[in-house]
Enzyme design. Structure first.
Site, mmCIF file in Angstrom:
data_model
loop_
_atom_site.group_PDB
_atom_site.id
_atom_site.type_symbol
_atom_site.label_atom_id
_atom_site.label_comp_id
_atom_site.label_asym_id
_atom_site.label_seq_id
_atom_site.Cartn_x
_atom_site.Cartn_y
_atom_site.Cartn_z
ATOM 1 N N ASN A 1 -8.121 4.189 8.480
ATOM 2 C CA ASN A 1 -7.625 3.008 9.183
ATOM 3 C C ASN A 1 -7.770 3.098 10.697
ATOM 4 O O ASN A 1 -7.783 2.088 11.372
ATOM 5 C CB ASN A 1 -6.157 2.759 8.814
ATOM 6 C CG ASN A 1 -5.315 4.015 8.849
ATOM 7 O OD1 ASN A 1 -5.644 5.003 8.190
ATOM 8 N ND2 ASN A 1 -4.257 3.993 9.600
ATOM 9 N N ALA B 1 -2.614 -6.382 -0.227
ATOM 10 C CA ALA B 1 -3.170 -7.718 0.010
ATOM 11 C C ALA B 1 -3.276 -8.086 1.493
ATOM 12 O O ALA B 1 -4.211 -8.776 1.895
ATOM 13 C CB ALA B 1 -2.312 -8.768 -0.711
ATOM 14 N N HIS B 2 -2.331 -7.602 2.306
ATOM 15 C CA HIS B 2 -2.321 -8.076 3.698
ATOM 16 C C HIS B 2 -3.421 -7.461 4.566
ATOM 17 O O HIS B 2 -3.536 -7.778 5.742
ATOM 18 C CB HIS B 2 -0.941 -7.856 4.349
ATOM 19 C CG HIS B 2 -0.624 -6.430 4.690
ATOM 20 N ND1 HIS B 2 -0.596 -5.970 5.982
ATOM 21 C CD2 HIS B 2 -0.309 -5.367 3.917
ATOM 22 C CE1 HIS B 2 -0.264 -4.670 5.990
ATOM 23 N NE2 HIS B 2 -0.089 -4.302 4.745
ATOM 24 N N CYS C 1 1.572 2.538 13.195
ATOM 25 C CA CYS C 1 2.749 3.356 12.926
ATOM 26 C C CYS C 1 2.939 4.398 14.019
ATOM 27 O O CYS C 1 4.036 4.850 14.266
ATOM 28 C CB CYS C 1 2.606 4.074 11.590
ATOM 29 S SG CYS C 1 1.647 3.159 10.407
ATOM 30 N N THR D 1 11.967 -8.028 -11.477
ATOM 31 C CA THR D 1 11.333 -9.344 -11.562
ATOM 32 C C THR D 1 10.180 -9.422 -10.573
ATOM 33 O O THR D 1 10.320 -9.050 -9.415
ATOM 34 C CB THR D 1 12.376 -10.440 -11.284
ATOM 35 O OG1 THR D 1 13.424 -10.297 -12.238
ATOM 36 C CG2 THR D 1 11.750 -11.825 -11.416
ATOM 37 N N GLY E 1 0.811 -1.215 0.000
ATOM 38 C CA GLY E 1 0.000 0.000 0.000
ATOM 39 C C GLY E 1 0.843 1.264 0.000
ATOM 40 O O GLY E 1 0.555 2.213 -0.737
HETATM 41 C C1 PLP Z 1 -2.021 -0.398 5.844
HETATM 42 C C2 PLP Z 1 -2.313 0.876 5.147
HETATM 43 C C3 PLP Z 1 -1.391 1.454 4.254
HETATM 44 C C4 PLP Z 1 -0.012 0.894 4.032
HETATM 45 O O1 PLP Z 1 -0.026 -0.327 3.390
HETATM 46 P P1 PLP Z 1 1.300 -1.260 3.438
HETATM 47 O O2 PLP Z 1 0.936 -2.431 2.618
HETATM 48 O O3 PLP Z 1 1.504 -1.587 4.886
HETATM 49 O O4 PLP Z 1 2.410 -0.466 2.888
HETATM 50 C C5 PLP Z 1 -1.757 2.610 3.583
HETATM 51 N N1 PLP Z 1 -2.952 3.169 3.785
HETATM 52 C C6 PLP Z 1 -3.865 2.659 4.637
HETATM 53 C C7 PLP Z 1 -5.171 3.315 4.784
HETATM 54 C C8 PLP Z 1 -3.572 1.505 5.348
HETATM 55 O O5 PLP Z 1 -4.465 1.003 6.192
#
Ligand code: PLP
Length: 393
Positions: A152, A201-202, A326, A238, A72
């Site tokens: 978030n 994806a996570h 964070c 890659t 993300g």
């Molecule tokens: C988790 C998150 C991100 C960052 O994504 P990563 O895959 O951890 O780099 C960015 N924006 C929001 C709103 C998120 O919840």
């Protein structure tokens, strides 16, 4: 060993077994470099194509508008810096909000130091931006609006349809950080007039370190990584084939059950929220209604510290978060909670509990059983609470 009650799905999710299962062959027998010509590589090449199509279908776009990234944050950075640099002949003004993820805010800060002008829109007490504020903020130099789909920390879902329609009317490029929304909310990119969209994806039961940026055909954007021809030469290197395969499977699984899953989560969320709000001097952060992520609860317990609550929860095997992952580790209160107008001391007493696929009603019951006494215990030790009781006497 104590059992873990995981209530931090907004920070990350586990990878679903079905997802992992599809990924595994791409670590082992199907290891060919997708750029090679022999048939060992045809597996990986076609796996990437299938995944790109799955991602595209989930958000209603064409496969050739999807670019895989390492998550993300990378997608957000690419969108902002790539659009800014490619369109600086048209203007240098970017509009975002005060409650974005740091991947957006810090990228904007960087652009701000490099000749761009950034407007950070305020939000109301529930975390909503106002369309009027956006209308007032645009100038003839505005080249990009970047507003997150769903927050978030406090779960606020923004009026993306209205924002998208407005940006389209004005001919301004519209990016949305949809990392919390994808997999939880049905998204039709064209209906919402979104030009760029970030996902990871996570956050929906796929692996970490893989995401995507949707870039509408015809949008001018700088390439992210210069090198080989991967990702149509826009993001060389890659490919993370197992990750890409996992992303495709995870988004397909999530998209198939959005309504069902979100109805289930909303019920659990509201039970948790209503139970927690019975604790005296407790307030909900973020909206009460439907414009809230189905798995998000964020509350402030006055007179105590969120970090202390987390420690006591941790002793009971409960994983939660104070504000955003964070922000933990720093003493500054969350920028999101400050932006909705919470005073510092109340922002410090905030806890985010985010629910997901593995959350059960028993877990919610257990949290509701133990949290009131944790809060009570901490308040009894809090000088702030004592003071308050005295002045109320
Ligand atoms: C988790 C998150 C991100 C960052 O994504 P990563 O895959 O951890 O780099 C960015 N924006 C929001 C709103 C998120 O919840």
């Amino acid at each position: 060993m104590k059992e873990t009650i995981y209530l931090d799905y907004a920070a990350t999710t586990y990878t679903k077994p079905e997802v992992l299962e599809e990924m595994i062959p791409y670590f082992t027998e199907r290891f060919g470099n997708p750029s090679s010509v022999y048939s060992l590589s045809s597996h990986t090449k076609s796996a990437i194509n299938i995944s790109r199509e799955r991602v595209a279908k989930a958000i209603g776009v064409e496969a050739n508008e999807i670019y895989f990234t390492a998550g993300g944050s990378e997608a957000d950075n690419w969108a902002l810096k790539g659009i800014a640099n490619a369109n600086k002949n048209k203007g240098n003004h970017i509009i975002t909000t005060k409650i974005e993820h740091h991947a957006i805010l810090h990228a904007c800060e960087y652009l701000g130091k490099n000749g761009f002008e950034i407007t950070y829109l305020p939000v109301d007490q529930y975390g909503f931006v106002s369309l009027d504020d956006l209308k007032t903020a645009i100038t003839e130099n505005t080249i990009l609006v970047s507003i997150m789909f769903a927050n978030n920390e406090i779960g606020t879902i923004q009026p993306i349809r209205e924002i998208g329609a407005f940006c389209k009317e004005k001919g301004i490029i519209f990016h949305t950080d949809a990392v919390q929304a994808v997999g939880n909310i049905e998204i039709d990119v064209n209906e919402l007039n979104i030009d760029l969209l970030s996902l990871a994806a996570h956050k929906f039961y796929g692996p970490k370190g893989i995401g995507a940026l949707y870039i509408r055909k015809g949008i001018k954007i700088d390439n992210l990584i210069h090198g080989g021809g991967q990702e149509r030469a826009r993001r060389a290197g890659t490919e993370n084939v197992p990750g890409i395969v996992g992303l495709g499977k995870a988004i397909e699984l999530a998209a198939a059950k959005i309504d069902e899953n979100s109805a289930r989560l909303k019920k659990l969320r509201d039970k948790l929220k209503d139970g927690l709000l019975k604790i005296p001097h407790t307030r909900l952060n973020g909206p009460f209604g439907d414009e809230r992520l189905s798995g998000n609860v964020n509350v402030s317990f006055e007179f105590i510290e969120g970090e202390s609550i987390l420690l006591l929860l941790e002793n009971l095997g409960i994983c939660a978060s104070s504000g955003s992952a964070c922000a933990s580790g720093s003493l500054d209160p969350s920028h999101v909670l400050l932006a909705i107008g919470l005073p510092h001391e109340i922002a410090h007493g905030s806890v985010r509990l985010s629910l997901g696929d593995g959350t059960t009603e028993e877990e919610i019951d257990y949290v509701l059983e133990v949290l009131p006494s944790i809060v009570d215990k901490l308040r009894k030790m809090s000088p702030l609470y004592d003071y308050k009781r005295q002045i109320n006497r």
